[in-house]
Write a protein that holds these residues in place. Structure first.
Motif, mmCIF file in Angstrom:
data_model
loop_
_atom_site.group_PDB
_atom_site.id
_atom_site.type_symbol
_atom_site.label_atom_id
_atom_site.label_comp_id
_atom_site.label_asym_id
_atom_site.label_seq_id
_atom_site.Cartn_x
_atom_site.Cartn_y
_atom_site.Cartn_z
ATOM 1 N N TRP A 621 0.824 -1.207 0.000
ATOM 2 C CA TRP A 621 0.000 0.000 0.000
ATOM 3 C C TRP A 621 0.861 1.261 0.000
ATOM 4 C CZ3 TRP A 621 -3.387 -2.499 4.335
ATOM 5 C CH2 TRP A 621 -4.322 -3.355 3.737
ATOM 6 N N CYS A 703 -10.077 -3.698 7.770
ATOM 7 C CA CYS A 703 -11.264 -4.265 7.118
ATOM 8 C C CYS A 703 -10.854 -5.092 5.910
ATOM 9 C CB CYS A 703 -12.216 -3.142 6.689
ATOM 10 S SG CYS A 703 -13.202 -2.437 8.014
ATOM 11 N N VAL A 704 -9.986 -4.526 5.079
ATOM 12 C CA VAL A 704 -9.542 -5.222 3.867
ATOM 13 C C VAL A 704 -8.662 -6.412 4.217
ATOM 14 C CG1 VAL A 704 -8.223 -4.980 1.729
ATOM 15 C CG2 VAL A 704 -9.737 -3.133 2.474
ATOM 16 N N TYR A 707 -10.617 -9.334 5.721
ATOM 17 C CA TYR A 707 -11.459 -9.976 4.714
ATOM 18 C C TYR A 707 -10.627 -10.866 3.799
ATOM 19 C CZ TYR A 707 -13.828 -10.575 0.257
ATOM 20 O OH TYR A 707 -14.342 -11.108 -0.893
ATOM 21 N N VAL A 708 -9.539 -10.329 3.281
ATOM 22 C CA VAL A 708 -8.699 -11.087 2.340
ATOM 23 C C VAL A 708 -8.134 -12.339 2.999
ATOM 24 C CG1 VAL A 708 -6.497 -11.027 1.106
ATOM 25 C CG2 VAL A 708 -8.136 -9.160 0.832
ATOM 26 N N CYS A 780 -10.851 1.754 1.323
ATOM 27 C CA CYS A 780 -11.021 0.299 1.309
ATOM 28 C C CYS A 780 -10.912 -0.258 -0.107
ATOM 29 C CB CYS A 780 -12.364 -0.088 1.927
ATOM 30 S SG CYS A 780 -12.524 0.221 3.692
ATOM 31 N N GLU A 781 -11.576 0.381 -1.044
ATOM 32 C CA GLU A 781 -11.573 -0.114 -2.423
ATOM 33 C C GLU A 781 -10.181 -0.004 -3.041
ATOM 34 O OE1 GLU A 781 -14.647 1.979 -4.465
ATOM 35 O OE2 GLU A 781 -16.281 1.041 -3.324
ATOM 36 N N TYR A 784 -7.993 -2.725 -1.580
ATOM 37 C CA TYR A 784 -8.342 -4.047 -2.088
ATOM 38 C C TYR A 784 -7.806 -4.253 -3.502
ATOM 39 C CZ TYR A 784 -11.116 -8.055 -3.559
ATOM 40 O OH TYR A 784 -11.514 -9.279 -4.050
ATOM 41 N N CYS A 788 -5.296 -7.247 -4.885
ATOM 42 C CA CYS A 788 -5.669 -8.142 -5.987
ATOM 43 C C CYS A 788 -4.598 -8.172 -7.064
ATOM 44 C CB CYS A 788 -7.009 -7.712 -6.584
ATOM 45 S SG CYS A 788 -8.422 -8.079 -5.535
ATOM 46 N N SER A 821 -10.981 -14.770 -2.281
ATOM 47 C CA SER A 821 -11.053 -13.416 -1.722
ATOM 48 C C SER A 821 -10.235 -12.429 -2.535
ATOM 49 C CB SER A 821 -10.590 -13.413 -0.263
ATOM 50 O OG SER A 821 -9.206 -13.690 -0.162
ATOM 51 N N PHE A 835 -16.201 -7.017 -4.205
ATOM 52 C CA PHE A 835 -15.828 -6.428 -2.912
ATOM 53 C C PHE A 835 -16.887 -5.424 -2.439
ATOM 54 C CE2 PHE A 835 -13.760 -3.092 -0.400
ATOM 55 C CZ PHE A 835 -13.302 -3.854 0.677
ATOM 56 N N PHE A 839 -18.655 -5.284 1.118
ATOM 57 C CA PHE A 839 -18.608 -4.078 1.948
ATOM 58 C C PHE A 839 -20.019 -3.730 2.439
ATOM 59 C CE2 PHE A 839 -18.694 0.413 2.795
ATOM 60 C CZ PHE A 839 -17.461 0.707 3.362
#
Length: 863
Positions: A621, A703-704, A707-708, A780-781, A784, A788, A821, A835, A839
């Motif tokens: 990131w 959150c991300v 989830y992943v 978040c998007e 993610y 990916c 995921s 995603f 969410f």
């Protein structure tokens, strides 16, 4: 009752015994017996022996005290010479209260170092000697020379390189990470292997490729098979070019063992071999991932006696690289065409395999990162194809080190492939540390002790103090595992030989961990008989004893070798409420306080893996300009279900914050104002805006991430917040979608935790502040999408950890959650669309999370 009746190990842990009767055997044949203090040094004890011996016969026959050294039997059942006479008796910890005085002989320093290494790695050098194994002996000799030569080079370093070794910068791993290919596990079930016809025949080189007969082995005998006499036990055999996998079964698997077709000198095995098997896991037909070591518990496991035939009167060798290249050049006349790129990560059809193989040269030139796919469709039982592949590898450009990691999987056992892989890994600089956990695990896939990966890791460990420190602990933490204790023990021995100056520090760390375990056992026992307050007070009294304070102070932190745990603050230490009663130990130095948690009874390797992935996400990131304020705190497994966790200061759990800011425990989980009010109290005035921003960014990141990775067991005691607003998750006992259930009902019904009180903080307490929330959604998007794009990297790293034997990561099926995921094989648009659905689901169903938290709180309060 005298200590010897119980064994001295019990005595050393029973801190109330300050004096112990010791029996002394003198070289003159005289026997002495008198009490000594546990804290006495060996030097002091020797003076006492001389004082007591003056009145005994034959005293005049004794030479100067320095001409003698005490010996004892230590905790590894090995005779130890106590050369370091400044050690205290309680640190020596002899197995029995007997010390023998003998004349010094041989190399005193060498004996001391050998003894220290044996104690440090938990395996006596006599255990290596008793193997009587040529491979072990040659490996020890080679690695000792290898490591000692590098130690000598290090001593000659100029000032700047010497500083870089001793104080490596805590730099983040390399930021450029791209996608890599997917690993496929090929299906190879063969009863007989025949190397297809070859035009190459050279009797002078004794090449295996000069042989045309089918390859076979004889099963001579089975023994100690756990089955009734009337049952028919069957043996399933799988051959590949390099391995033989054997599996006993009736209606279900009984046992398995793997062995090599070639020995460590590349010579085809001949003669009889006794194989002691390993117990099978129900459902596993074969275990190609398993070790090639024999089970050391030969008396309690099924045994197989096999024979490799003498195909020729002279030894047969796997063809050397020169022969392979010569053979390969004959087949380079094929015309090149375009290659079909398998972007959907599906299995290849036969026509696709043929096309991929036919156009292999073009793959090398235009699609070098597709090497794993080409290797997977190579016919490794056809030596013309092997020759072609090896020839290509010699010309193949180095892959980015990140991509090369995939080739360390057990699906790629060929030594030429592994050599190529290590060559690529040489491009790692400081970021090698980011992947050290996986590199240690894939050592278990290596066929022989002397391999490129072992040399590579030792070389890097001896040139970077930080890498060496963690390599030591990653290996040391699994020394209790029979299938790897020999390999890991030999590597540890080699590393210590090249790091003599670090042995004292490592022994100090090991002793501190032993004291922590003894203290934890004391707390567990005490908590069953007394109140928490009383047990805490007893714990503090125990810590304040000299033996504990000395062992636990001024020790390099295993969690971070750049930190020294100076003065232990006994009055600030405590134990935690969970089942294993982890210790909470606080230290102070000149400037600050440092806290560590010692856990005994939980396997921390899954937490280590999860935190490693969170650290990697943070790097990815930040590389693209997105800092989500992640907090991958320190966590290290140090032994069998023991380890350390970093204490994150100035933080508290969501559960505590809600309880302390609510009038009723029953409604605490539904108090949406509790978090915001707490942040306001910790961040008055203008500081609040920054705290909310910290919360917003970190909440998006976790959150991300959760989830992943499919993190489960997300209750309010497993989510924490720092006073600065930074949110973070702890305790990762469940991942990859292994969510908790109660009475068959899934308790965790949301993709990730996004409750309304979280949203309340993000929107600064205003229900109509949609702008802030939409910015959170964008974070978040964006996060993610970045993951990916690097999805294959995460899949590969998890795949390499299958060798660790984690309960929730033992097969390729366990990684399917991660593939889903991360939407592998889908476009970015399709992935993002999915995603967004997740969410919205997390937000819509957040009330279920609140109910789960309330039930967790009730269960905790009523324990």
């Amino acid at each position: 009752m005298p200590p010897g009746v119980y064994g001295m190990q019990d005595v050393w842990e029973r801190e109330g015994w300050q004096q112990i009767n010791i029996e002394f055997l003198l070289p003159t044949g005289i026997y002495l017996n008198f009490p000594v203090a546990r804290s006495d040094t060996i030097s002091t004890i020797k003076k006492m022996v001389w004082k007591n011996a003056r009145n005994e016969p034959l005293f005049s026959a004794l030479s100067d005290p320095d001409a003698y050294v005490f010996t004892c039997i230590n905790m590894t059942a090995e005779r130890e010479e106590l050369e370091d006479e400044q050690r205290r008796l309680c640190d020596v910890r002899p197995f029995m209260p007997i010390l023998r005085l003998v004349a010094r002989e041989g190399d005193r320093v060498e004996k001391l170092i050998t003894t220290q290494i044996s104690l440090l790695i938990g395996k006596g050098h006599h255990e290596f000697d008793s193997q009587k194994n040529h491979e072990v002996n040659e490996f020890r000799t080679k690695m000792r020379t290898f490591c000692e030569e590098r130690a000598q080079v290090r001593q000659m370093l100029p000032w700047e390189p010497w500083m870089e070794f001793n104080f490596p910068c805590d730099l983040e791993p390399c930021s450029v990470v791209a996608q890599s290919g997917k690993s496929h596990s090929g299906k190879k079930i063969l009863v007989n292997v025949k190397f297809e016809g070859s035009e190459v025949s050279d009797q002078n080189t004794s090449s295996l490729w000069s042989i045309h007969e089918p390859f076979y082995i004889y099963l001579l005998q089975g023994s100690r098979v756990n089955a009734d006499e009337g049952m028919k036990v069957k043996l399933l055999i799988l051959f590949t070019c390099l391995f033989i996998y054997l599996h006993l079964y009736i209606d279900c698997p009984l046992a398995w063992v793997n062995t090599m077709v070639f020995d460590y000198k590349d010579q085809l095995k001949t003669g009889e071999f006794s194989l002691s098997t390993w117990p099978s896991v129900p459902g596993d037909l074969l275990n190609p991932m398993g070790t090639v070591e024999k089970n050391p518990n030969i008396d309690s496991t099924a045994g197989l006696l096999i024979r490799f035939p003498n195909i020729r009167p002279h030894p047969l060798y796997y063809p050397p690289i020169e022969k392979v290249n010569f053979c390969g050049k004959k087949y380079n006349h094929l015309k090149l065409r375009e290659i079909v790129d398998n972007k959907n990560y599906t299995e290849f059809f036969e026509d696709e395999k043929e096309l991929l193989w036919k156009l292999r040269e073009e793959v090398r030139q235009r699609y070098p990162e597709s090497l794993p796919k080409l290797l997977l469709i190579t016919k490794w039982n056809k030596h013309e194809d092997v020759a072609q592949m090896v020839g290509l590898l010699r010309k193949w450009q180095d892959l980015p080190a990140i991509h090369a990691l995939e080739l360390l999987d057990y699906s790629f056992p060929d030594p030429h492939v592994r050599s190529f892989t290590i060559r690529c890994l040489g491009n790692f600089n400081d970021e090698l540390f980011q992947y050290l956990l996986q590199l240690v695990q894939v050592l278990k896939y290596e066929s022989y002790l002397d391999c490129d990966l072992t040399c590579f890791l030792l070389e890097r460990a001896l040139s970077n103090k930080k890498i060496g420190h963690f390599l030591f602990w990653h290996l040391r933490s699994e020394m209790h595992v029979p299938s790897v204790s020999l390999r890991f023990g030999l590597i540890l021995e080699a590393y210590c030989r090249g790091s003599i100056f670090l042995i004292k520090s490592l022994m100090k760390q090991n002793e501190a961990l032993n004291k922590m375990k003894a203290l934890n056992d004391f707390v567990k026992s005490g908590s069953q008989k007394a109140t928490r307050i009383q047990t805490t007070e007893d714990m503090k009294v125990c810590i304040k004893q000299d033996t504990y304070m000395e062992a636990l102070s001024d020790v390099v932190s295993p969690l971070n070798p750049s930190i020294v745990l100076c003065e232990l603050c006994a009055d600030k230490c405590k134990f935690m409420d969970s089942k294993m009663k982890p210790l909470w130990l606080m230290y102070k130095d000149k400037y600050d306080h440092v806290g560590i948690i010692f856990k005994n009874g939980d396997d921390l390797r899954q937490d280590m893996l999860t935190l490693q992935m969170i650290q990697l996400m943070d790097v990815l990131w930040k590389t693209e300009g997105l800092d989500l304020r992640m907090l991958p705190y320190g966590c290290l497994s140090t032994g069998n279900k023991t380890g350390l966790i970093e204490v994150v200061k100035n933080s508290d759990t969501i559960a505590n914050i809600q309880r302390n800011n609510s009038n009723s425990a029953a409604t605490a989980a539904f108090n949406k104002d509790a978090l915001l009010n707490w942040l306001k109290s910790k961040n008055p005035g203008d500081k609040l805006d920054q705290a909310i921003e910290e919360f917003t960014l970190s909440c998006a990141g976790y959150c991300v991430a959760t989830y992943v990775l499919g993190i489960g067991d997300r209750h309010s005691d497993n989510i924490m917040i720092r006073e600065t607003g930074q949110l973070f998750h702890i305790d990762f006992g469940h991942f990859l979608g292994n969510f908790k259930s109660k009475f068959g009902i899934n308790r965790e019904r949301v993709p990730f935790i996004l409750t309304y009180d979280f949203v309340h903080v993000i929107q600064e307490g205003r229900t109509n502040n949609s702008e802030k929330f939409e910015r959170f959604r964008e974070y978040c998007e964006q996060a993610y999408k970045i993951l990916c794009r690097n999805g294959t990297l995460f899949v590969n790293l998890f795949a390499l950890m299958k060798a660790a034997g984690l309960p929730e990561l033992s097969s390729s099926k366990d990684i399917q959650y991660l593939k889903d995921s991360l939407a592998l094989g889908k476009s970015e648009e399709e992935a993002l669309k999915n995603f967004k659905v997740k969410f919205n689901e997390a937000l819509r169903e957040s009330w279920k999370t609140k109910v789960n938290w309330m039930m967790h709180s009730f269960a905790k309060d009523n324990r």
